[in-house]
Design an enzyme around this catalytic site. Structure first.
Site, PDB file in Angstrom:
ATOM      1  CD  GLU A 152      -2.764   1.091   2.540  1.00 16.23           C
ATOM      2  OE1 GLU A 152      -2.421   0.391   3.506  1.00 16.23           O
ATOM      3  OE2 GLU A 152      -3.810   1.749   2.502  1.00 16.23           O
ATOM      4  CD  GLU A 158      -0.228   6.961   7.549  1.00 16.69           C
ATOM      5  OE1 GLU A 158      -0.129   5.728   7.566  1.00 16.69           O
ATOM      6  OE2 GLU A 158      -1.312   7.558   7.401  1.00 16.69           O
ATOM      7  CG  ASP A 185      -6.216   4.312   1.988  1.00 18.09           C
ATOM      8  OD1 ASP A 185      -6.996   5.270   1.837  1.00 18.09           O
ATOM      9  OD2 ASP A 185      -6.000   3.793   3.092  1.00 18.09           O
ATOM     10  CG  HIS A 188      -2.508   6.572   2.255  1.00 18.66           C
ATOM     11  ND1 HIS A 188      -1.928   7.192   3.338  1.00 18.66           N
ATOM     12  CD2 HIS A 188      -3.028   5.410   2.732  1.00 18.66           C
ATOM     13  CE1 HIS A 188      -2.096   6.432   4.425  1.00 18.66           C
ATOM     14  NE2 HIS A 188      -2.753   5.356   4.084  1.00 18.66           N
ATOM     15  CG  HIS A 211      -7.815   0.360   2.383  1.00 21.12           C
ATOM     16  ND1 HIS A 211      -6.634   0.358   3.104  1.00 21.12           N
ATOM     17  CD2 HIS A 211      -8.398  -0.845   2.614  1.00 21.12           C
ATOM     18  CE1 HIS A 211      -6.520  -0.798   3.732  1.00 21.12           C
ATOM     19  NE2 HIS A 211      -7.557  -1.548   3.440  1.00 21.12           N
ATOM     20  NE  ARG A 217      -6.871   6.879   6.804  1.00 11.18           N
ATOM     21  CZ  ARG A 217      -5.743   6.237   7.014  1.00 11.18           C
ATOM     22  NH1 ARG A 217      -4.934   6.611   7.994  1.00 11.18           N
ATOM     23  NH2 ARG A 217      -5.372   5.218   6.266  1.00 11.18           N
ATOM     24  CD  GLU A 246      -7.146   1.638   6.425  1.00 11.23           C
ATOM     25  OE1 GLU A 246      -6.423   0.801   6.978  1.00 11.23           O
ATOM     26  OE2 GLU A 246      -6.740   2.397   5.508  1.00 11.23           O
TER      27      GLU A 246
HETATM   28  C1  LER Z   1      -3.490   1.109   6.351  1.00 12.85           C
HETATM   29  O1  LER Z   1      -4.266   0.500   5.382  1.00 12.85           O
HETATM   30  C2  LER Z   1      -3.277   2.514   6.052  1.00 12.85           C
HETATM   31  O2  LER Z   1      -3.914   3.083   5.232  1.00 12.85           O
HETATM   32  C3  LER Z   1      -2.229   3.207   6.758  1.00 12.85           C
HETATM   33  O3  LER Z   1      -2.481   4.533   6.914  1.00 12.85           O
HETATM   34  C4  LER Z   1      -1.798   2.588   8.009  1.00 12.85           C
HETATM   35  O4  LER Z   1      -1.346   1.308   7.781  1.00 12.85           O
HETATM   36 MN    MN Z   2      -5.288   1.977   3.920  1.00 13.48          MN
END
Ligand code: LER
Ligand code: MN
Length: 276
Positions: A152, A158, A185, A188, A211, A217, A246
């Site tokens: 991912e 992060e 995701d 992100h 995701h 978020r 998520e």
């Molecule tokens: C997890 O899927 C994610 O999006 C991250 O921010 C933390 O693992």
């Molecule tokens: Mn994620």
């Protein structure tokens, strides 16, 4: 469009998971809200009874599209790129245990935070070499069990390692195995991608999992992301997997899960093209 939501089998610090702990109750709530699947976030597969887990999930007609591994980093500090070889080895061992569990559910293994960050005083090149080595070992064991791994891309706040689709695709090419793909995701992507939709299309059949969270978020519909072109791009990329929520339990887990699925199903009805 198959929808799932992340459920942590145990309490955990990571914020963007609506449901944590109290497994039986949450599984039945998730099924009751109309989700087709439940993505499991598990710190250590040795903490769960996989037979009981499987029975509970199957009794609600849910499937497990993916298993998240990030809690091993969040709670225990395990990572593929630590400067301590015993921590790198423990991260690989933990992933191998996850792979055995994933084989039982026909689930994808998610490599998010478990890749770690470059330790101070070390170079990113060194971290990337450790990451490639770890992925080769894990993918080789996973291939024997017909399990796929999804790396991912995570935003720059992060990790310094693989922040966007372009870096993710280069890494996949470098590792050179068929059972490694990407987990995209929207949270992100909204921070890192020049164009979310172009990046989705660029991944094509390397999108192994997806995701969704809105720009803040929270659940889809609570921020300023337009999910119509995003779902359209997924459709154009030929993605047939799960779209997994998520997001933060805001204003509370049940409301978030309910409003999130309602928003995505409404969009689906508006655009019949999203149908499987
Ligand atoms: C997890 O899927 C994610 O999006 C991250 O921010 C933390 O693992
Ligand atoms: Mn994620």
């Amino acid at each position: 469009m198959k929808l799932s939501i992340v459920l942590s089998t145990h309490p955990a610090q990571f914020e963007a998971v609506a449901f944590k702990g109290d497994f039986q109750k949450h599984i039945s709530e998730i099924a009751g809200l109309g989700y087709d699947g439940v993505e499991l976030a598990i710190r250590d597969p040795n903490l769960v009874n996989s037979t009981e887990l499987g029975q509970m999930i199957a009794s609600h007609d849910l499937v497990v599209p993916g298993i998240g591994t990030g809690q091993a980093w969040g709670e225990e500090g395990l990572s593929f790129t630590s400067d301590d070889p015993s921590i790198r080895a423990a991260a690989i061992d933990r992933t191998l245990a996850h792979i055995s569990l994933a084989a039982q559910f026909n689930a994808i293994i998610i490599v998010g935070l478990l890749r770690g960050v470059t330790p101070s005083g070390h170079s990113k090149e060194e971290s990337m070499a450790y990451l490639v080595d770890a992925l080769k070992v894990c993918c080789s064991s996973a291939a024997e069990k017909e399990v796929r791994l999804a790396l991912e891309p995570l935003n720059r706040y992060e990790t310094d390692l693989i922040n966007n689709v372009s870096e993710g695709l280069s890494l996949i090419q470098h590792v050179g195995v068929e059972n490694l793909g990407l987990l995209l995701d929207t949270f992100h992507m909204n921070i890192e991608e020049p164009s979310i939709t172009d990046s989705i299309r660029a991944c094509g059949n390397r999108i192994f999992h997806f995701h969704v969270a809105d720009s803040n978020r929270w659940y889809p519909g609570a921020g300023h992301l337009d999910f119509i072109p995003i779902l359209e791009a997924l459709y154009q990329a030929g993605y047939g997997g799960y779209i997994s929520g998520e997001f933060m339990p805001q204003p509370d887990a049940n409301t978030a899960a309910k409003l999130g699925i309602a928003h995505l199903r409404n969009l689906q009805e508006e655009r019949l093209a999203f149908h499987d």
